[in-house]
Design an enzyme around this catalytic site. Sequence first.
Site, short mmCIF file in Angstrom:
data_model
loop_
_atom_site.label_atom_id
_atom_site.label_comp_id
_atom_site.label_asym_id
_atom_site.label_seq_id
_atom_site.Cartn_x
_atom_site.Cartn_y
_atom_site.Cartn_z
N ARG A 237 52.51 75.01 21.23
CA ARG A 237 51.94 73.88 20.48
C ARG A 237 51.01 73.12 21.41
O ARG A 237 51.30 72.96 22.60
CB ARG A 237 53.04 72.93 19.98
N GLU A 266 44.27 69.71 15.58
CA GLU A 266 43.80 70.93 14.89
C GLU A 266 43.30 70.58 13.51
O GLU A 266 43.95 69.77 12.83
CB GLU A 266 44.94 71.96 14.81
N HIS A 285 44.49 78.82 16.07
CA HIS A 285 45.93 78.85 15.72
C HIS A 285 46.24 80.06 14.82
O HIS A 285 46.66 79.90 13.67
CB HIS A 285 46.35 77.54 15.03
P1 NAP Z 1 62.79 80.17 20.67
O1 NAP Z 1 63.30 81.56 20.53
O2 NAP Z 1 63.63 79.03 20.22
O3 NAP Z 1 62.39 79.96 22.23
C1 NAP Z 1 62.16 78.71 22.79
C2 NAP Z 1 62.31 78.79 24.29
O4 NAP Z 1 62.01 77.51 24.85
C3 NAP Z 1 63.75 79.12 24.75
O5 NAP Z 1 63.70 79.92 25.89
C4 NAP Z 1 64.34 77.75 25.05
O6 NAP Z 1 65.37 77.79 26.02
C5 NAP Z 1 63.13 77.08 25.65
N1 NAP Z 1 63.15 75.60 25.70
C6 NAP Z 1 62.77 74.87 26.76
N2 NAP Z 1 62.86 73.58 26.51
C7 NAP Z 1 63.34 73.45 25.27
C8 NAP Z 1 63.67 72.32 24.46
N3 NAP Z 1 63.50 71.08 24.88
N4 NAP Z 1 64.16 72.57 23.22
C9 NAP Z 1 64.33 73.84 22.77
N5 NAP Z 1 64.02 74.95 23.51
C10 NAP Z 1 63.53 74.74 24.75
O7 NAP Z 1 61.41 79.99 19.90
P2 NAP Z 1 60.28 81.10 19.61
O8 NAP Z 1 60.56 81.79 18.33
O9 NAP Z 1 60.06 81.91 20.85
O10 NAP Z 1 59.04 80.12 19.35
C11 NAP Z 1 58.61 79.24 20.38
C12 NAP Z 1 57.55 78.30 19.85
O11 NAP Z 1 56.34 79.01 19.66
C13 NAP Z 1 57.84 77.69 18.46
O12 NAP Z 1 58.68 76.57 18.54
C14 NAP Z 1 56.46 77.34 17.95
O13 NAP Z 1 56.14 76.02 18.27
C15 NAP Z 1 55.54 78.29 18.73
N6 NAP Z 1 54.87 79.26 17.85
C16 NAP Z 1 53.52 79.27 17.79
C17 NAP Z 1 52.87 80.17 16.98
C18 NAP Z 1 51.37 80.20 16.89
O14 NAP Z 1 50.85 80.49 15.82
N7 NAP Z 1 50.67 79.96 17.97
C19 NAP Z 1 53.61 81.08 16.21
C20 NAP Z 1 54.99 81.05 16.30
C21 NAP Z 1 55.62 80.14 17.13
P3 NAP Z 1 66.73 78.68 25.80
O15 NAP Z 1 66.30 80.09 26.10
O16 NAP Z 1 67.67 78.15 26.80
O17 NAP Z 1 67.15 78.47 24.37
#
Ligand code: NAP
Length: 325
Positions: A237, A266, A285
Amino acid sequence: MTKRIVAFRRLKPHHLEQLRNHFHVDYFDTLEGPDDPAFREALRNAHGLLGASLPITPELLDDAPHLEAISSISVGVDNYPVEELTRRNILLCHTPDVLTETTADTGFLLIMASARRAVELANMVKQGQWTSGIGESHFGTDVHGKTLGMVGFGRIGQAIARRGALGFGMSVLYTHASRKPALEAELGATHCEFEALLEQADFVCVNVPLTAETTGLMDAAVFKRMKSSAILINIARGKVVDEEALIEALSSGEIHAAGLDVFAQEPLPGDSPLTRMDNVVTLPHIGSATHETREAMAQRAIDNVIDALEGRRPPSPYNDVTPRG
Ligand code: NAP
């Protein structure tokens, strides 16, 4: 009683048909903002809300007294006041997993494009400026064999790291995540302190959700710690990065380049310095924006809202609220 839902993201006819088989649907395909009077009126009677990219505020929830479930067509839930929803016994659902691989593809696209200057040099060809042999001033930097630093190592971070480690022979460091022994074994990934990752990584890839703790995480001090040859990738983000500090770091040569899919504002304003910098690849995005993945996300969101409002546990709940049925 037939329950009512408000859908506020463009949906295909077959999606609407599925929803209409279960609910009365108030559909807003081009909603610009939350103040649309017809949208607010529909919310008053809604049991479910399905959509994306609209900040949901407590004030808006006050106007939706019957709301039982929200189904977001996204994995990120930064547009939702999660604690407030839980307090009001409103179930929030999202779409993890179905977009992981596509978003990781986009992350790797940014790694490749920014390292090899693909957009800048492709534009040079299209503008008729490829007039002599390519010399050192057009060279990029290798991706294979380099060190990939993952800030956040969840579903998407791991999928990017898998591409890097197994496809490109990269060393993987990770931070801002709990230890993942199985991935350490599979990918040779190493858990380390944030500062150590910044000092060692050739690519610093941001994959954390936007939360109060991660807002502005990548700030001026972070860019100072990074190698001057390092490339920042942000697929998470925009507000996780202090954009002004990033622009300064890129302009002064404190870091080498950036590949960005997301921005503080955005769409990215046309007068942002980022639009004019050759060492920045800017995407609008598009992390999950493929036909297949957007279809899968819509379907997951539909399955979520149907289960939630019919009293079953949906495939992807986010908060711990029991469906009312
Ligand atoms: P996820 O599986 O929940 O992974 C999040 C990672 O961040 C985990 O390793 C988590 O730690 C870590 N983390 C560090 N600080 C954190 C906090 N304060 N709260 C929660 N987690 C924290 O999520 P994901 O599916 O990989 O997605 C990650 C992010 O990518 C989404 O939240 C979204 O904003 C973004 N995204 C962007 C796009 C785009 O179009 N560009 C598309 C999809 C997603 P742990 O391993 O210890 O849980």
